[in-house]
Enzyme design. Sequence first.
Site, short mmCIF file in Angstrom:
data_model
loop_
_atom_site.label_atom_id
_atom_site.label_comp_id
_atom_site.label_asym_id
_atom_site.label_seq_id
_atom_site.Cartn_x
_atom_site.Cartn_y
_atom_site.Cartn_z
N GLY A 153 1.22 -1.33 -0.36
CA GLY A 153 0.28 -0.16 0.61
C GLY A 153 0.77 1.78 0.39
N PRO A 206 2.93 4.79 1.08
CA PRO A 206 3.50 6.06 2.76
C PRO A 206 1.89 5.72 3.36
CG PRO A 206 4.41 6.17 0.48
CD PRO A 206 2.90 5.65 -0.02
N VAL A 214 -0.02 4.32 5.52
CA VAL A 214 -1.38 4.04 5.62
C VAL A 214 -1.41 2.89 7.02
CG1 VAL A 214 -2.57 3.86 4.08
CG2 VAL A 214 -0.92 2.06 4.28
N LYS A 238 1.38 -0.19 7.62
CA LYS A 238 1.31 -1.20 7.09
C LYS A 238 3.01 -2.09 8.44
CE LYS A 238 3.61 -0.20 3.52
NZ LYS A 238 3.27 1.14 3.67
N THR A 239 3.67 -0.98 8.56
CA THR A 239 4.54 -1.52 9.84
C THR A 239 3.80 -1.53 11.56
OG1 THR A 239 6.06 -0.50 8.33
CG2 THR A 239 6.77 -0.56 10.72
N SER A 257 -6.23 3.70 -17.75
CA SER A 257 -7.97 3.72 -17.24
C SER A 257 -8.65 4.73 -17.94
CB SER A 257 -7.40 3.37 -15.61
OG SER A 257 -6.39 4.71 -15.18
N LYS A 274 -9.87 6.21 -6.13
CA LYS A 274 -11.31 6.58 -7.32
C LYS A 274 -11.50 7.28 -7.11
CE LYS A 274 -8.23 4.69 -11.06
NZ LYS A 274 -7.81 4.01 -12.62
#
Length: 816
Positions: free
Chosen positions: A379, A381, A383, A385-386, A703, A746
């Site tokens: 994901g 930076p 958010v 994760k770590t 897209s 989006k």
Amino acid sequence: MSLTDLIDGGAEFIPLMSSDDEAEMNAQSIPEELPILPLRNTVLFPGVVIPITVGREKSIKLIKDAYSGDKNIGVVSQKVAEIEDPTPEDLNNIGTTAQIIKMLQMPDGSTTVIIQGKKKLVIDEFIQEDPYFKAKVSAFEHIEEEQDETFGALISTIKDLAIQIIKNSPNIPTEASFAIKNIESPTFLVNFVSSNLNIGLSEKQDILEIPSLNKAADEVLELLSKELKMIELKNKIQDKVKTDLDKQQRDYLLNQQLKTIQEELGTEPHAQDIEDLKSKGKKKKWPEQVRKVFEKELKKLQRINPQAAEYSIQLNYLDLLAELPWGEYTKDNFNLDNAQITLDGDHYGMKKVKERIIEYLAVIKLRKDMKAPIICLVGPPGVGKTSLGKSIASAIGRKYIRMSLGGVRDEAELRGHRKTYIGALPGRIVQSLKKAKSSNPVFVLDEIDKVSGNNINGDPQAALLEILDPEQNVAFYDNYLETEYDLSKVMFIATANTLSTIHPALRDRLEIIDLSGYLIEEKLQIAKRHLVPKQMVEHGMKDDQLSFSDNIIEKIIENYTKESGVRKLEKTIAKVIRNKARYIVMEQEYNKKVNENDLVEILGQPFFQKEKSITNDVPGVVTGLAWTQVGGEILFVEVSLSRGKGAFKLTGNLGDVMKESATLAYEYLKAHSNKFGIDHEVFDNWNVHVHVPEGATPKDGPSAGVTMFTAIASAFTQRKVRSKIAMTGEITLRGKVLPVGGIKEKILAAKRAKIKDIILSKENEKDIMEIEAEYINDMKFHYVDNILEVTDYALLKEKVKNPLNLNIKVDKKEDK
């Protein structure tokens, strides 16, 4: 004076045979019959005086009878020395006549006689065996030779070599060299040296039987040369051994003194090191193979001098073996309700990830044992994760390890160095397990997408293949450890911003879980529950000293941050708190409740404009949706027409894929112009210019295909686009609308821009289903398969007046 007189007189040495003595001896005749004395371990040479200890009854009887008579006997050596009672066949045929000089009775009861060899004899026939041997004998025939200068040099060389041997042999008295120098007779010199050579009985007998003095001298010279080389080699070895022993004795003495000093001071590190290691080893539950390695290496340590460089290397290696948590595991907490509460308390949202962790715990509880999966959180930076890895460790009661892989370019950082290298260390995997003191921690491999590939120092990504494969990491091999370590119980969690830079083989071993960016509503909850309380504590602020309303937090999110995660949001909140802390310390008045004026004063004017959809006043302008590394954004595609020769131009810093999408859209419209009521000649007389605003920002990806087509179709048909609508999707040359990624980001961007209608590929419907309904309940989604479905809905039926005088067919029904 005779030899007997010298011995009886107690002389300290026996005089050597002179030339006169030799002439007298040679003149004597040999009796026809002589008693024969067998010798076990020696050969008597003419002129040589030797002592003999007599033990056999036959021999004692012979000596007594001869000593009381003329004292002359025959002496021959046995062929085999071990035979106790020899027969005539066991004796050599050639021997020496001898004279008994002295018979001595020794204190132990044995009899010793001193005899001197006279002349060589040949036994012709034994005539008596009892009470001792008696035989008919004859003189040994010698070959008469001329003794020239060469022979003289030969005799001189024999003397020199004999003297050298005496000097180099510590067991031979130095006085023997004077005896050698004083021998005048060549014959006696050869006999004397032969008698004292360090050779076997058979070799001495062979020299005795040589009839030629020259040949005998040659043989003696060769044997002396061999003896001298052997003595020199022995001395060299002994000198080296003595030097080594002297050093060892010196070291031993110094170490003993040091040990005594240490005992007096109460410190004895070497012995203490050994005892500590033994004590640790007894407590370990390591595999049998590792135990054998430990015990072997410990014995090696005990033999190493503590002052040697190898000692510290060996000690460090054994320390590592003893400190590693072999077979030591923390007990997992299988209370799923508690785990869910912990995960929810630490992180807001992330429903999919939390479900996966709960599933893992449920399975491991049912099976009691399970190879840990390799989870990869992907994901943007910020958010979480770590930090999620730390929450997982807390939820299941395991130790937590985090290792950053960003920029790692040396394979040895993961696998370790050979311990023989100076400064060698185990790999970071093994080092981390040693610190954790557990073989089943939660191990977060941070930024796995930023590991260097193959280079001069190896390939760290290839090393990760073994570490992150449940089938292989049960026997992970560290170069420093030099034995296998079980990593199968470790729960590895990798984090990455993108999968594109991860090696395909490594990516195949990972269970990918996508973490998308947060919605504004999610960021608001995260700020309220986690970020504001955390920063208040870190800045020493109390709850009653400052507060943030939901509206203010939302203003910060929308006006001062533009990101998928919440890292910048946290920094911005911290900046506001720091500003207020100044007033508290200075005891000045301030607003305890942060308002909009405070934000402008502290943070300045808003950095970012709130995203807005465009109006539908002009045909040829359409709102699209795009994904970036910091989340979703809306973009606009603008198309203008001008008279010309059908040129097609693209601007706005577009990538190759986006340019291809525009070309596809234009070509499809030309191929199906009749469906839109467009005369095909229009394309030859009007130039088309497609532009995507914010030209300084690179844009690429497939897209925007449907957006490009809708904008071009709107421009050529002069039909405006519906308001509050956005779209995303890839198109093909056949008009198919294909699914795209980044849907959640989006949709988040569309919601911020107050867009209500979204056009998507039908295959993206599953992505919408994963978004929580509460966040999209006021939005309407239109799923399409074909590009014509897009224009049917997106373009209004009413056409604007034709200011460009396009040759467009007018459908009268539509006019009505």
